[in-house]
Design a protein around this motif. Sequence first.
Motif, PDB file in Angstrom:
ATOM      1  N   THR A 101      20.629 -53.310 -21.473  1.00  0.00           N
ATOM      2  CA  THR A 101      19.908 -53.885 -20.324  1.00  0.00           C
ATOM      3  C   THR A 101      19.702 -55.367 -20.582  1.00  0.00           C
ATOM      4  O   THR A 101      19.989 -55.851 -21.676  1.00  0.00           O
ATOM      5  CB  THR A 101      18.555 -53.158 -20.116  1.00  0.00           C
ATOM      6  OG1 THR A 101      17.959 -53.632 -18.910  1.00  0.00           O
ATOM      7  CG2 THR A 101      17.580 -53.336 -21.281  1.00  0.00           C
TER       8      THR A 101
ATOM      9  N   ASP B 168      11.398 -43.747 -18.830  1.00  0.00           N
ATOM     10  CA  ASP B 168      12.697 -43.486 -19.478  1.00  0.00           C
ATOM     11  C   ASP B 168      12.572 -42.200 -20.295  1.00  0.00           C
ATOM     12  O   ASP B 168      11.480 -41.873 -20.782  1.00  0.00           O
ATOM     13  CB  ASP B 168      13.083 -44.654 -20.403  1.00  0.00           C
ATOM     14  CG  ASP B 168      14.584 -44.697 -20.671  1.00  0.00           C
ATOM     15  OD1 ASP B 168      15.276 -45.547 -20.079  1.00  0.00           O
ATOM     16  OD2 ASP B 168      15.072 -43.858 -21.466  1.00  0.00           O
TER      17      ASP B 168
ATOM     18  N   LEU C 270      14.310 -37.608 -15.980  1.00  0.00           N
ATOM     19  CA  LEU C 270      14.587 -37.502 -14.539  1.00  0.00           C
ATOM     20  C   LEU C 270      15.041 -36.107 -14.133  1.00  0.00           C
ATOM     21  O   LEU C 270      15.000 -35.754 -12.963  1.00  0.00           O
ATOM     22  CB  LEU C 270      15.656 -38.529 -14.129  1.00  0.00           C
ATOM     23  CG  LEU C 270      15.191 -39.986 -14.123  1.00  0.00           C
ATOM     24  CD1 LEU C 270      16.369 -40.938 -13.977  1.00  0.00           C
ATOM     25  CD2 LEU C 270      14.186 -40.214 -12.999  1.00  0.00           C
TER      26      LEU C 270
ATOM     27  N   ASN D 291      21.241 -47.731 -24.006  1.00  0.00           N
ATOM     28  CA  ASN D 291      20.069 -48.467 -23.501  1.00  0.00           C
ATOM     29  C   ASN D 291      20.352 -49.920 -23.100  1.00  0.00           C
ATOM     30  O   ASN D 291      19.419 -50.705 -22.946  1.00  0.00           O
ATOM     31  CB  ASN D 291      18.953 -48.453 -24.568  1.00  0.00           C
ATOM     32  CG  ASN D 291      18.636 -47.058 -25.081  1.00  0.00           C
ATOM     33  OD1 ASN D 291      18.801 -46.757 -26.267  1.00  0.00           O
ATOM     34  ND2 ASN D 291      18.203 -46.193 -24.197  1.00  0.00           N
TER      35      ASN D 291
ATOM     36  N   ALA E 196      19.209 -33.554 -20.891  1.00  0.00           N
ATOM     37  CA  ALA E 196      19.033 -34.864 -20.256  1.00  0.00           C
ATOM     38  C   ALA E 196      19.945 -35.090 -19.053  1.00  0.00           C
ATOM     39  O   ALA E 196      19.870 -36.139 -18.417  1.00  0.00           O
ATOM     40  CB  ALA E 196      19.296 -35.970 -21.293  1.00  0.00           C
TER      41      ALA E 196
ATOM     42  N   GLY F 103      14.457 -45.103 -15.555  1.00  0.00           N
ATOM     43  CA  GLY F 103      15.495 -45.404 -16.551  1.00  0.00           C
ATOM     44  C   GLY F 103      15.360 -46.876 -16.926  1.00  0.00           C
ATOM     45  O   GLY F 103      16.283 -47.664 -16.801  1.00  0.00           O
TER      46      GLY F 103
ATOM     47  N   ARG G  95      19.209 -58.683 -14.757  1.00  0.00           N
ATOM     48  CA  ARG G  95      20.540 -58.079 -14.664  1.00  0.00           C
ATOM     49  C   ARG G  95      20.820 -57.759 -13.193  1.00  0.00           C
ATOM     50  O   ARG G  95      19.966 -57.218 -12.515  1.00  0.00           O
ATOM     51  CB  ARG G  95      20.545 -56.773 -15.477  1.00  0.00           C
ATOM     52  CG  ARG G  95      21.869 -56.083 -15.512  1.00  0.00           C
ATOM     53  CD  ARG G  95      21.735 -54.772 -16.264  1.00  0.00           C
ATOM     54  NE  ARG G  95      23.013 -54.254 -16.660  1.00  0.00           N
ATOM     55  CZ  ARG G  95      23.181 -53.102 -17.312  1.00  0.00           C
ATOM     56  NH1 ARG G  95      22.128 -52.372 -17.659  1.00  0.00           N
ATOM     57  NH2 ARG G  95      24.370 -52.681 -17.636  1.00  0.00           N
TER      58      ARG G  95
ATOM     59  N   ARG H 230      19.019 -47.949 -11.941  1.00  0.00           N
ATOM     60  CA  ARG H 230      20.279 -48.672 -12.130  1.00  0.00           C
ATOM     61  C   ARG H 230      20.898 -48.362 -13.488  1.00  0.00           C
ATOM     62  O   ARG H 230      20.219 -48.365 -14.512  1.00  0.00           O
ATOM     63  CB  ARG H 230      20.020 -50.177 -12.003  1.00  0.00           C
ATOM     64  CG  ARG H 230      19.260 -50.521 -10.700  1.00  0.00           C
ATOM     65  CD  ARG H 230      19.103 -52.008 -10.506  1.00  0.00           C
ATOM     66  NE  ARG H 230      18.601 -52.680 -11.690  1.00  0.00           N
ATOM     67  CZ  ARG H 230      18.773 -53.965 -11.932  1.00  0.00           C
ATOM     68  NH1 ARG H 230      19.423 -54.725 -11.067  1.00  0.00           N
ATOM     69  NH2 ARG H 230      18.283 -54.501 -13.029  1.00  0.00           N
ATOM     70  N   ASN H 231      22.188 -48.091 -13.448  1.00  0.00           N
ATOM     71  CA  ASN H 231      22.954 -47.829 -14.673  1.00  0.00           C
ATOM     72  C   ASN H 231      22.388 -46.638 -15.449  1.00  0.00           C
ATOM     73  O   ASN H 231      22.382 -46.636 -16.677  1.00  0.00           O
ATOM     74  CB  ASN H 231      23.001 -49.110 -15.539  1.00  0.00           C
ATOM     75  CG  ASN H 231      23.456 -50.304 -14.724  1.00  0.00           C
ATOM     76  OD1 ASN H 231      24.583 -50.309 -14.228  1.00  0.00           O
ATOM     77  ND2 ASN H 231      22.595 -51.283 -14.532  1.00  0.00           N
TER      78      ASN H 231
HETATM   79  C1  LIG Z   1      21.926 -48.424 -19.534  1.00  0.00           C
HETATM   80  S1  LIG Z   1      20.194 -48.147 -19.464  1.00  0.00           S
HETATM   81  C2  LIG Z   1      19.778 -48.939 -17.936  1.00  0.00           C
HETATM   82  C3  LIG Z   1      18.533 -49.796 -18.036  1.00  0.00           C
HETATM   83  C4  LIG Z   1      18.160 -50.567 -16.774  1.00  0.00           C
HETATM   84  N1  LIG Z   1      17.888 -49.653 -15.675  1.00  0.00           N
HETATM   85  C5  LIG Z   1      19.240 -51.546 -16.412  1.00  0.00           C
HETATM   86  O1  LIG Z   1      20.009 -51.289 -15.458  1.00  0.00           O
HETATM   87  O2  LIG Z   1      19.351 -52.580 -17.060  1.00  0.00           O
HETATM   88  C6  LIG Z   1      20.123 -46.408 -19.023  1.00  0.00           C
HETATM   89  C7  LIG Z   1      18.797 -45.755 -19.351  1.00  0.00           C
HETATM   90  O3  LIG Z   1      18.741 -44.467 -18.730  1.00  0.00           O
HETATM   91  C8  LIG Z   1      18.014 -43.611 -19.558  1.00  0.00           C
HETATM   92  N2  LIG Z   1      18.284 -42.196 -19.210  1.00  0.00           N
HETATM   93  C9  LIG Z   1      19.398 -41.474 -19.439  1.00  0.00           C
HETATM   94  N3  LIG Z   1      19.230 -40.190 -19.043  1.00  0.00           N
HETATM   95  C10 LIG Z   1      17.967 -40.114 -18.529  1.00  0.00           C
HETATM   96  C11 LIG Z   1      17.188 -39.053 -17.965  1.00  0.00           C
HETATM   97  N4  LIG Z   1      17.675 -37.817 -17.843  1.00  0.00           N
HETATM   98  N5  LIG Z   1      15.929 -39.335 -17.574  1.00  0.00           N
HETATM   99  C12 LIG Z   1      15.421 -40.580 -17.706  1.00  0.00           C
HETATM  100  N6  LIG Z   1      16.100 -41.613 -18.239  1.00  0.00           N
HETATM  101  C13 LIG Z   1      17.362 -41.392 -18.640  1.00  0.00           C
HETATM  102  C14 LIG Z   1      18.481 -43.993 -20.962  1.00  0.00           C
HETATM  103  O4  LIG Z   1      17.573 -43.604 -21.968  1.00  0.00           O
HETATM  104  C15 LIG Z   1      18.641 -45.512 -20.846  1.00  0.00           C
HETATM  105  O5  LIG Z   1      17.530 -46.201 -21.355  1.00  0.00           O
END
Ligand SMILES: C[S@@+](CC[C@H](N)C(=O)[O-])C[C@H]1O[C@@H](n2cnc3c(N)ncnc32)[C@H](O)[C@@H]1O
Length: 287
Positions: free
Chosen positions: A80, A152, A207, A78, A24, A120, A84, A224-225
């Motif tokens: 969020t 995601d 990603l 996760n 990941a 994400g 936000r 984001r994040n």
């Molecule tokens: C903290 S959340 C952010 C959610 C939203 N973008 C926000 O800012 O509120 C981070 C998300 O990134 C996803 N994520 C982490 N590694 C990833 C990858 N390699 N490909 C796609 N998604 C990924 C996680 O599963 C998680 O749901």
Amino acid sequence: MDQGEFALSDREFSRVKARVYKEAGISLSEAKRTLVVSRLGKILRALRLGSFDAYLDYLEQHGSPADAQDFVNALTTNLTRFWREDHHFTHLEGYIGQLMEKRPRQGANGRPKLRIWSAGCSTGQEPYTIALGLLAAFPNLKHWDFRILATDIDTNVVAKAAAGIYPEAELNGLSRERAALFEPAGAGQVRIPAAAREVVSFKPLNLMHNPWPMRGAFDAVFCRNVAIYFDKKTQGELFGRLGSILVPDGFLYFGHSENLGAGGADFRLVGKTIYQARAQQKARDAA
Ligand SMILES: C[S@@+](CC[C@H](N)C(=O)[O-])C[C@H]1O[C@@H](n2cnc3c(N)ncnc32)[C@H](O)[C@@H]1O
């Protein structure tokens, strides 16, 4: 420290870190040890395995794709919420307002096209905020070919997001106007109205996979994040790829603690964690 039922040795933690990095792109810091024990411990119990080593051996030797997915799902963060980092949505509205003035009234299929990607997206609050906000601000968008792709790596959050149902408590802190955009769903829950649900497509997507399956260019990308969990090398590669999936002059929105510095060759910094793809970047056909 209470390690619970299972102890995680340094060697086992290194194996977990190597696997989640490879699968990941996620770099786990030392601070995540407790999280690893509690999240993967649940899987060990369900599989009736006695140690993290036994679990990692099982994944390597007999694990199904579903087992591999459970491992990744267990280690994502996760967090969020709706609206936000509000300033991004204010900026997006200004941009889309201008774009709707400029873009020809007729697209290839008769309707002008607008494409946004929430990369994400976690449990969906980010893409639904975009949909609810834009549809409320621009009623004319219903005559556009307007789609939001929301992806995601974590298949559990994607499934939750697609349902579009949230505890009412998630609306705490939102203005009355924003809270009124949700429908009551009974039992202390609210639902995203159909008009907003219909413009968002949720899909699992890692990603790190290269190439991504989508062809087209996006007018805006929210990532984001997400990159905060990646190391500098992985971030650099991801940012370059995001640059080439945006239309020239399209916008990339990052989380508050992520940045590209001044933007480099592909982007220029135009606001707080808001980057604009440089116009000389090669245009690509929209999806
Ligand atoms: C903290 S959340 C952010 C959610 C939203 N973008 C926000 O800012 O509120 C981070 C998300 O990134 C996803 N994520 C982490 N590694 C990833 C990858 N390699 N490909 C796609 N998604 C990924 C996680 O599963 C998680 O749901």
